[in-house]
Design a protein around this motif. Structure first.
Motif, PDB file in Angstrom:
ATOM      1  N   SER A 481       0.833  -1.211   0.000  1.00 27.59           N
ATOM      2  CA  SER A 481       0.000   0.000   0.000  1.00 27.59           C
ATOM      3  C   SER A 481       0.860   1.250   0.000  1.00 27.59           C
ATOM      4  CB  SER A 481      -0.942   0.002   1.207  1.00 27.59           C
ATOM      5  OG  SER A 481      -1.964  -0.946   1.025  1.00 27.59           O
ATOM      6  N   GLU A 482       2.046   1.137   0.588  1.00 24.78           N
ATOM      7  CA  GLU A 482       2.947   2.283   0.670  1.00 24.78           C
ATOM      8  C   GLU A 482       3.548   2.663  -0.675  1.00 24.78           C
ATOM      9  OE1 GLU A 482       5.689  -1.246   0.977  1.00 24.78           O
ATOM     10  OE2 GLU A 482       3.676  -0.751   1.706  1.00 24.78           O
ATOM     11  N   ILE A 483       3.288   1.868  -1.718  1.00 26.38           N
ATOM     12  CA  ILE A 483       3.687   2.256  -3.078  1.00 26.38           C
ATOM     13  C   ILE A 483       2.452   2.354  -3.988  1.00 26.38           C
ATOM     14  CG2 ILE A 483       6.042   1.365  -2.971  1.00 26.38           C
ATOM     15  CD1 ILE A 483       4.922  -1.130  -4.552  1.00 26.38           C
ATOM     16  N   GLY A 484       1.275   2.386  -3.369  1.00 26.35           N
ATOM     17  CA  GLY A 484       0.046   2.577  -4.146  1.00 26.35           C
ATOM     18  C   GLY A 484      -0.619   1.311  -4.631  1.00 26.35           C
ATOM     19  N   MET A 485      -0.194   0.134  -4.149  1.00 20.08           N
ATOM     20  CA  MET A 485      -0.824  -1.105  -4.589  1.00 20.08           C
ATOM     21  C   MET A 485      -2.272  -1.181  -4.138  1.00 20.08           C
ATOM     22  SD  MET A 485       2.106  -4.075  -4.114  1.00 20.08           S
ATOM     23  CE  MET A 485       0.880  -5.397  -4.267  1.00 20.08           C
ATOM     24  N   ILE A 497      -6.273  -8.940  -3.838  1.00 19.17           N
ATOM     25  CA  ILE A 497      -5.766  -8.090  -2.757  1.00 19.17           C
ATOM     26  C   ILE A 497      -4.450  -8.640  -2.203  1.00 19.17           C
ATOM     27  CG2 ILE A 497      -8.043  -7.218  -2.118  1.00 19.17           C
ATOM     28  CD1 ILE A 497      -7.991  -9.195   0.260  1.00 19.17           C
ATOM     29  N   ARG A 498      -3.934  -9.679  -2.859  1.00 16.05           N
ATOM     30  CA  ARG A 498      -2.682 -10.313  -2.439  1.00 16.05           C
ATOM     31  C   ARG A 498      -1.741 -10.444  -3.641  1.00 16.05           C
ATOM     32  NH1 ARG A 498      -5.852 -15.224   0.765  1.00 16.05           N
ATOM     33  NH2 ARG A 498      -6.789 -13.919   2.389  1.00 16.05           N
ATOM     34  N   GLN A 499      -1.609  -9.378  -4.379  1.00 16.23           N
ATOM     35  CA  GLN A 499      -0.792  -9.402  -5.587  1.00 16.23           C
ATOM     36  C   GLN A 499       0.700  -9.369  -5.240  1.00 16.23           C
ATOM     37  OE1 GLN A 499      -2.026  -6.471  -8.523  1.00 16.23           O
ATOM     38  NE2 GLN A 499      -4.155  -6.583  -7.823  1.00 16.23           N
ATOM     39  N   ASP A 500       1.517  -9.741  -6.209  1.00 15.21           N
ATOM     40  CA  ASP A 500       2.971  -9.758  -6.023  1.00 15.21           C
ATOM     41  C   ASP A 500       3.515  -8.340  -5.911  1.00 15.21           C
ATOM     42  OD1 ASP A 500       2.688 -12.458  -6.356  1.00 15.21           O
ATOM     43  OD2 ASP A 500       3.513 -12.508  -8.384  1.00 15.21           O
ATOM     44  N   PHE A 501       4.462  -8.174  -5.005  1.00 14.27           N
ATOM     45  CA  PHE A 501       5.130  -6.879  -4.857  1.00 14.27           C
ATOM     46  C   PHE A 501       6.055  -6.676  -6.056  1.00 14.27           C
ATOM     47  CE2 PHE A 501       7.984  -3.652  -3.437  1.00 14.27           C
ATOM     48  CZ  PHE A 501       7.325  -2.939  -2.457  1.00 14.27           C
ATOM     49  N   PRO A 502       5.921  -5.563  -6.777  1.00 13.78           N
ATOM     50  CA  PRO A 502       6.743  -5.350  -7.982  1.00 13.78           C
ATOM     51  C   PRO A 502       8.225  -5.238  -7.643  1.00 13.78           C
ATOM     52  CG  PRO A 502       5.504  -3.367  -7.419  1.00 13.78           C
ATOM     53  CD  PRO A 502       4.984  -4.458  -6.534  1.00 13.78           C
ATOM     54  N   GLY A 507      12.932 -10.241 -13.453  1.00 12.15           N
ATOM     55  CA  GLY A 507      12.196  -9.959 -14.678  1.00 12.15           C
ATOM     56  C   GLY A 507      11.012  -9.043 -14.497  1.00 12.15           C
ATOM     57  N   ASP A 508      10.701  -8.639 -13.265  1.00 12.84           N
ATOM     58  CA  ASP A 508       9.601  -7.691 -13.052  1.00 12.84           C
ATOM     59  C   ASP A 508       9.889  -6.372 -13.782  1.00 12.84           C
ATOM     60  OD1 ASP A 508       8.296  -9.523 -11.540  1.00 12.84           O
ATOM     61  OD2 ASP A 508       8.495  -8.478  -9.624  1.00 12.84           O
ATOM     62  N   LYS A 509       8.832  -5.734 -14.261  1.00 11.64           N
ATOM     63  CA  LYS A 509       8.986  -4.516 -15.059  1.00 11.64           C
ATOM     64  C   LYS A 509       9.646  -3.393 -14.266  1.00 11.64           C
ATOM     65  CE  LYS A 509       5.098  -5.402 -18.192  1.00 11.64           C
ATOM     66  NZ  LYS A 509       3.785  -4.908 -18.686  1.00 11.64           N
ATOM     67  N   ASN A 510       9.324  -3.278 -12.993  1.00 18.00           N
ATOM     68  CA  ASN A 510       9.996  -2.270 -12.172  1.00 18.00           C
ATOM     69  C   ASN A 510      10.230  -2.829 -10.781  1.00 18.00           C
ATOM     70  OD1 ASN A 510       7.048  -1.760 -11.467  1.00 18.00           O
ATOM     71  ND2 ASN A 510       8.041  -0.315 -10.072  1.00 18.00           N
ATOM     72  N   THR A 514      13.509  -0.357  -4.620  1.00 15.91           N
ATOM     73  CA  THR A 514      14.590   0.616  -4.710  1.00 15.91           C
ATOM     74  C   THR A 514      14.062   1.977  -5.127  1.00 15.91           C
ATOM     75  OG1 THR A 514      15.082   0.189  -7.052  1.00 15.91           O
ATOM     76  CG2 THR A 514      16.155  -1.233  -5.417  1.00 15.91           C
ATOM     77  N   LYS A 515      14.752   2.997  -4.704  1.00 15.42           N
ATOM     78  CA  LYS A 515      14.358   4.370  -5.061  1.00 15.42           C
ATOM     79  C   LYS A 515      14.387   4.560  -6.566  1.00 15.42           C
ATOM     80  CE  LYS A 515      15.541   9.198  -4.132  1.00 15.42           C
ATOM     81  NZ  LYS A 515      16.445  10.129  -3.381  1.00 15.42           N
ATOM     82  N   GLU A 516      15.434   4.017  -7.201  1.00 18.54           N
ATOM     83  CA  GLU A 516      15.592   4.189  -8.641  1.00 18.54           C
ATOM     84  C   GLU A 516      14.535   3.411  -9.418  1.00 18.54           C
ATOM     85  OE1 GLU A 516      17.909   3.066  -6.563  1.00 18.54           O
ATOM     86  OE2 GLU A 516      19.105   4.892  -6.326  1.00 18.54           O
ATOM     87  N   GLY A 517      14.038   2.328  -8.841  1.00 21.34           N
ATOM     88  CA  GLY A 517      13.110   1.471  -9.564  1.00 21.34           C
ATOM     89  C   GLY A 517      11.652   1.859  -9.438  1.00 21.34           C
TER      90      GLY A 517
END
Length: 624
Positions: A481-485, A497-502, A507-510, A514-517
């Motif tokens: 939630s702290e990244i808008g999920m 409501i239990r999706q993978d954390f990006p 191979g995840d898109k972002n 990390t701050k840069e990601g």
């Protein structure tokens, strides 16, 4: 035995006969399980119930070495179980040997270790209102070791393409991202259960456990779990285990050979709980309604444990204590707490807190009435009406949770909508014996996702986080939630409501770890959250300070958290337009303070006459 096999051909026939006589059926062949697998010397409660499981083991007479006293031996109608209770008082850490006799002859032996406890283990500290708890579903957080995504011995294999399947997140993934969690301002991790769940499908949530002494191998090993705890302690973080007393999974190994017919609650035909837990405290309730509530199964795949059976109660108590000692745990969150017999649960909680006086346990009491919630907190005035004390230190504030995701969506206030909901919630705090020790949250792994409810409106998210960071109790946030999920439970079910954390998978898109990601949108959520919760670490007024609040006006709400040394003023504007709040009404709390510094922007506000708030915004002011 390996040497015997290697040297088989070197022995004569008569030598082999002698070896068989000297070494009859081995303990390993006779005993399939010993639980607890080992124990610890120096426990406050010296009585230890050891369960031995093996074919017809009840026919044997047990004895133990080192002058250890056997207090009781209990057999059930199932001859494959033997429950032996020993007294470990004054017994030092050592290796015991259990001998099993048949007709006065030793048939086999079993070694059993009493291990040394950590220094000051009984006095371990736990989580409290100075902490921020971060809730993780490990299968969906980060895949630190792709090699353990599947296991040949377990039915469900890794399949990230299946929204409800095993995705591969594991303990190693948590360890690798501890710095991320810490940077958010979180000090404590609550992970949903990690013990083995061998269900054919949907096993990723791990609430249908098949072995409560073993970490699911798709997450790692028992030693990996202990390593997670150790790595967290190096970073001054705390580990909370999600413990389940009410039920196991249908694939639990005991279901194939039940110790006794009363180990699980059973009806003539399958009976599911009606989930109406009000009957537990209802003085007018029928016995059948109470029985179905407590003894009915949660779902068909989760057999209901009978804690009124003293063998079961002791088994669960010792299992909980074993994990505390083995993994050096800092607390429990207990699932479906009030679905079990309330007297048995009070005894369970007391046994643990007697052993660890500072140990915190929060129970899931999913009810939306303060009296129902307060009943279950230790030393409750509500519970004392019927001479009941749950011995449960903390409860989850579900009344506040439901109001957070509704009130901030209500721009137009009325008698009972908008911010008045929060005022009314806290006005009922007189019911709780300890308001500082209540878990406050906007969402978890079972509820609707907050960001989905807010339609991904960042200002509303900020309002919710500000509330959690500054009210009484222990704040808990849900991973992502702290990244808008978000996720729509209504459309996609629990998996949504239990999706993978990006960034948790190669191979995840972002990579939002990390701050840069992080995308700009993710960064906006994270940066605010990190600043707010890292500030919270430093301010004792919002940890254990008192609270004074004022009746909301025009959908604005003001409260103060304060100690003798610090005062924090929190101001909410829940309107879709700018609001001006006159300060003269709050003189008794402002006292001689002249200004307040906003902890997010650093801007200073003059408290002399009025404060102007932007639409859908809040200010957290340290008074100066």
């Amino acid at each position: 035995m390996k040497n015997l096999k290697t040297n088989f051909l070197k022995h004569s026939f008569y030598e082999l006969i002698l070896l068989v006589l000297l070494f009859p059926a081995s303990a390993k062949a006779q005993i399939q399980k010993v639980e607890p697998p080992f124990w610890y010397a120096g426990m406050k409660n010296p009585e230890l119930q050891i369960m031995f499981y093996g074919k017809n083991i009840a026919q044997y007479e047990a004895s133990v070495s080192n002058n250890v006293a056997i207090k009781n031996v209990e057999k059930t109608e199932n001859p494959n179980y033997l429950f032996v209770t020993i007294n470990t008082k004054d017994v030092k850490a050592s290796e015991l040997t259990f001998s099993f006799k048949n007709k006065n002859k030793v048939a086999f032996k079993q070694k059993y270790a009493l291990k040394e406890r950590r220094a000051n283990s009984a006095d371990r500290k736990s989580y409290d209102a100075s902490d921020l708890m971060y809730l993780i579903m490990p299968d969906r957080f980060a895949n630190g070791n792709p090699k353990n995504d599947s296991d040949a011995s377990l039915t469900e294999k890794g399949n990230r393409q299946d929204p409800s399947g095993r995705h591969g997140g594991d303990i190693e993934g948590i360890i690798k991202n501890l710095d991320y969690i810490s940077s958010l301002g979180a000090t404590t991790i609550w992970s949903t259960p990690l013990c083995e769940d061998n269900d054919k499908q949907h096993s990723y949530h791990t609430y249908g456990q098949s072995d409560v002494y073993k970490i699911d191998s798709r997450y790692g090993t028992n030693d990996d779990y202990a390593r997670l705890s150790a790595e967290m302690h190096k970073k001054n973080m705390k580990l909370v285990m999600d413990y389940v007393t009410n039920h196991w999974g249908i694939t639990h190994w005991m279901m194939k050979d039940i110790p006794t017919k009363t180990w699980f609650n059973q009806f003539e035909t399958f009976t599911q709980t009606h989930h109406r837990r009000e009957v537990i405290t209802d003085i007018h309730a029928s016995k059948i309604d109470q029985e179905v509530c407590v003894d009915g199964w949660f779902v068909p795949s989760m057999p209901d444990l009978n804690l009124r059976n003293t063998l079961v109660a002791k088994y669960l108590t010792q299992n909980a204590i074993w994990w505390i000692e083995f993994a050096n745990l800092d607390g429990f969150r207990v699932d479906t707490y009030n679905y079990s017999d309330k007297t048995a649960m009070a005894n369970w909680a007391k046994s643990i807190t007697d052993e660890y006086p500072n140990f915190n346990i929060v129970g899931e009491i999913w009810m939306h009435n303060q009296a129902n919630l307060a009943f279950w907190q230790k030393d409750s005035k509500v519970g004392s009406i019927e001479n009941y004390n749950s011995n449960l230190p903390s409860v989850m504030d579900f009344t506040l949770q439901s109001q957070i995701t509704s009130a901030f969506n209500e721009n137009e206030p009325s008698w009972d909508s908008g911010l008045i909901k929060f005022y009314n919630n806290f006005a009922m705090d007189f019911l709780y014996p300890n308001t500082n020790n209540i878990l406050v949250f906007a969402e978890n792994h079972d509820t609707d996702r907050m960001n989905e409810k807010f339609k991904y409106d960042l200002p509303k998210y900020k309002l919710a986080m500000t509330l959690l960071a500054t009210v009484r109790g222990i704040p808990q946030i849900y991973y992502g939630s702290e990244i808008g999920m978000g996720g729509d439970k209504g459309k996609g079910g629990d998996a949504d409501i239990r999706q993978d954390f990006p960034g948790g998978w190669a191979g995840d898109k972002n990579n939002a770890f990390t701050k840069e990601g992080r995308t700009p949108e993710q960064a906006a959520y994270f940066d605010f959250s990190s600043k707010l919760f890292n500030w919270r670490k430093t301010n004792e007024a919002v940890h254990f300070g008192k609270m004074t609040h004022y009746i909301p006006e025009n959908n604005t709400y003001v409260y103060f958290r304060y100690t003798d040394k610090k005062t924090v003023m929190v101001v909410f504007n829940n309107n879709a337009k700018e609001q001006v709040v006159k300060t003269n009404r709050f003189k008794e709390s402002i006292k001689n303070f002249k200004s307040g510094k906003d902890v997010i922007t650093g801007k200073t506000f003059d408290l002399a006459t009025e404060i102007t708030l932007e639409p859908k915004s809040a200010l957290v002011l340290e008074l100066q």
